[in-house]
Design an enzyme around this catalytic site. Structure first.
Site, PDB file in Angstrom:
ATOM      1  N   CYS A  75       5.033 -54.805  -6.925  1.00 39.81           N
ATOM      2  CA  CYS A  75       4.269 -53.581  -7.125  1.00 39.81           C
ATOM      3  C   CYS A  75       3.609 -53.592  -8.498  1.00 39.81           C
ATOM      4  CB  CYS A  75       5.234 -52.406  -6.991  1.00 39.81           C
ATOM      5  SG  CYS A  75       4.674 -50.864  -7.679  1.00 39.81           S
ATOM      6  N   GLU A  76       2.314 -53.380  -8.510  1.00 44.75           N
ATOM      7  CA  GLU A  76       1.592 -53.387  -9.786  1.00 44.75           C
ATOM      8  C   GLU A  76       1.882 -52.150 -10.633  1.00 44.75           C
ATOM      9  OE1 GLU A  76      -2.800 -51.642  -8.584  1.00 44.75           O
ATOM     10  OE2 GLU A  76      -2.423 -53.764  -8.282  1.00 44.75           O
ATOM     11  N   HIS A  77       2.495 -51.144 -10.038  1.00 46.35           N
ATOM     12  CA  HIS A  77       2.786 -49.917 -10.789  1.00 46.35           C
ATOM     13  C   HIS A  77       4.107 -49.981 -11.546  1.00 46.35           C
ATOM     14  CE1 HIS A  77       0.111 -47.897  -7.576  1.00 46.35           C
ATOM     15  NE2 HIS A  77      -0.605 -48.276  -8.602  1.00 46.35           N
ATOM     16  N   HIS A  78       5.114 -50.679 -10.980  1.00 36.11           N
ATOM     17  CA  HIS A  78       6.436 -50.697 -11.608  1.00 36.11           C
ATOM     18  C   HIS A  78       6.967 -52.105 -11.860  1.00 36.11           C
ATOM     19  CE1 HIS A  78       6.176 -46.873  -9.297  1.00 36.11           C
ATOM     20  NE2 HIS A  78       6.551 -46.392 -10.463  1.00 36.11           N
ATOM     21  N   GLN A 124       0.387 -52.455  -1.553  1.00 37.23           N
ATOM     22  CA  GLN A 124       0.402 -52.935  -0.175  1.00 37.23           C
ATOM     23  C   GLN A 124      -0.915 -52.673   0.550  1.00 37.23           C
ATOM     24  OE1 GLN A 124       3.996 -52.054   2.017  1.00 37.23           O
ATOM     25  NE2 GLN A 124       2.892 -52.050   3.951  1.00 37.23           N
ATOM     26  N   HIS A 144       9.905 -51.187  -0.430  1.00 33.53           N
ATOM     27  CA  HIS A 144       9.513 -51.201  -1.842  1.00 33.53           C
ATOM     28  C   HIS A 144      10.689 -50.825  -2.727  1.00 33.53           C
ATOM     29  CE1 HIS A 144       5.028 -51.407  -1.278  1.00 33.53           C
ATOM     30  NE2 HIS A 144       5.459 -51.218  -0.037  1.00 33.53           N
ATOM     31  N   CYS A 192      10.594 -50.090  -5.745  1.00 35.18           N
ATOM     32  CA  CYS A 192      10.267 -48.968  -6.625  1.00 35.18           C
ATOM     33  C   CYS A 192      10.603 -47.633  -5.959  1.00 35.18           C
ATOM     34  CB  CYS A 192       8.803 -49.014  -7.064  1.00 35.18           C
ATOM     35  SG  CYS A 192       7.615 -49.004  -5.720  1.00 35.18           S
TER      36      CYS A 192
END
Length: 182
Positions: free
Chosen positions: A74-77, A115, A143, A145
């Site tokens: 995940c590019e956010h976490h 995703q 996920h 996250c």
């Protein structure tokens, strides 16, 4: 690699750990190597992966490769999401080598991602390479996250799809794909 190692040592310090203690002494190096491996898609070129494995064929029936294992981050976490990818296409004069479909999934999955974009990137790539009459891609993933932090929902699965060409235009093609996934 040295930059990544320094960054991991800094992270260990920031969370209150001692990167020089016995159990952590080699962790910055191992973590740097792991991250390079997990994001190796940045160093891969789709043309090299496909390596001209496009073959003439008269088939015009749907080709499906399902349950392709998939690991991404995940590019956010910067936490993993893990699942499976199902790819289908209706050939138009040529078919793609079977293993190349799984390799294409890996090229895009092994990058920092969300995703939704991953699903589209795979579909667009298969479409561009094969010139197929249509492409359908479905990704199902869990996920970390969402499972390890935040709402902590252990059984949640995210499903995304991208339907191009015949899969978007014809309900019967899309329905056939979905029914064959079972």
């Amino acid at each position: 690699m040295q930059e990544l190692e320094k960054a991991y040592a800094s992270i260990l310090n920031a969370i209150g750990e001692d990167p020089d203690r016995d159990g952590l002494r080699k962790t910055p190096r191992r973590a740097a190597e792991a991250l390079k491996f997990l994001t190796r898609g940045y160093g891969q070129n789709v043309a090299d992966v496909v390596n001209e494995a496009l073959y003439p064929s008269t088939t015009d029936e749907m080709v499906i490769v399902k349950n392709i294992e998939m690991y991404s981050m995940c590019e956010h976490h910067l936490l993993p999401f893990i699942g499976k990818c199902h790819v289908a296409y209706v050939p138009d004069g040529k078919v793609l080598g079977l293993s190349k479909i799984a390799r294409i999934v890996d090229v895009f999955a092994r990058r920092l991602q969300i995703q939704e974009n991953l699903t589209q990137e795979i579909a667009n790539c298969i479409q561009e390479i094969t010139g197929a009459k249509g492409v359908g891609v479905i990704v199902e993933a869990q996920h970390m996250c969402m499972m390890m932090r935040g709402v902590e929902k252990q059984n949640s699965v995210m499903t995304t799809s991208c339907m191009l060409g015949a899969f978007r235009a014809r309900v019967s093609t899309r329905t056939e794909f979905l029914s064959l996934l079972g």
